[in-house]
Design an enzyme around this catalytic site. Structure first.
Site, PDB file in Angstrom:
ATOM      1  N   CYS A 131       0.797  -1.227   0.000  1.00 27.67           N
ATOM      2  CA  CYS A 131       0.000   0.000   0.000  1.00 27.67           C
ATOM      3  C   CYS A 131       0.828   1.274   0.000  1.00 27.67           C
ATOM      4  O   CYS A 131       0.299   2.360  -0.161  1.00 27.67           O
ATOM      5  CB  CYS A 131      -0.896   0.016   1.236  1.00 27.67           C
ATOM      6  N   CYS A 160      -0.758  -5.351   6.836  1.00 27.66           N
ATOM      7  CA  CYS A 160      -0.452  -4.148   7.608  1.00 27.66           C
ATOM      8  C   CYS A 160       0.389  -4.485   8.836  1.00 27.66           C
ATOM      9  O   CYS A 160       1.200  -3.672   9.285  1.00 27.66           O
ATOM     10  CB  CYS A 160      -1.731  -3.464   8.064  1.00 27.66           C
TER      11      CYS A 160
HETATM   12 FE1  FES Z   1      -1.067   0.146   4.442  1.00 28.16          FE
HETATM   13 FE2  FES Z   1      -2.441  -0.989   6.237  1.00 28.16          FE
HETATM   14  S1  FES Z   1      -3.204  -0.313   4.350  1.00 28.16           S
HETATM   15  S2  FES Z   1      -0.346  -0.616   6.276  1.00 28.16           S
END
Ligand code: FES
Length: 127
Positions: free
Chosen positions: A35, A104
């Site tokens: 992400c 995450c």
């Molecule tokens: Fe990036 Fe959780 S969406 S660390």
């Protein structure tokens, strides 16, 4: 809502140990390739025991909650014990994470191992 456990929500709303340690003995910085979120974790070590740990995360709620939880889990542990803390263990301590949010929790676990590596490097140089 209902996606996150109460514990996750707790640590997300009131994260523990946010900030930086000015004279840290080890610093780990990691980015999450999934992400793009990043986190930085600082440790203070004495006699190979982690006596303090702080973090800064530019990330989602799950990243903040796992970072907060891991800083609590490592305090007082010796570095080799702390290295064994997996992202799964952190997620479990939080009462679980939704599967799509498991990546995450890597941020916290990877950041911590980087900080410990950094500490080991630095203490080698000192000796
Ligand atoms: Fe990036 Fe959780 S969406 S660390």
């Amino acid at each position: 809502m209902g996606m996150y456990s109460d514990k996750v929500m707790d640590h997300f709303k009131n994260p523990h140990n946010v900030g930086e340690i000015k004279d840290a003995d080890g610093i780990g910085e990691v980015g999450n390739p999934v992400c793009g979120d990043i986190m930085k974790i600082y440790i203070k070590v004495k006699d190979d025991k982690i006596i303090d740990c702080k973090f800064k995360t530019f990330g989602c709620g799950a990243a903040i909650a796992t970072s907060s939880m891991i800083t609590e889990m490592v305090k007082g542990k010796d570095i080799d014990e702390a290295l064994k803390i997996s992202n799964k263990a952190v997620a479990e301590a939080l009462g679980g994470l939704p599967p799509i949010k498991m990546h995450c929790s890597n941020l916290a676990a990877d950041g911590l191992s980087k900080a410990i590596e950094d500490y080991k490097q630095k203490s080698k140089i000192k000796k």
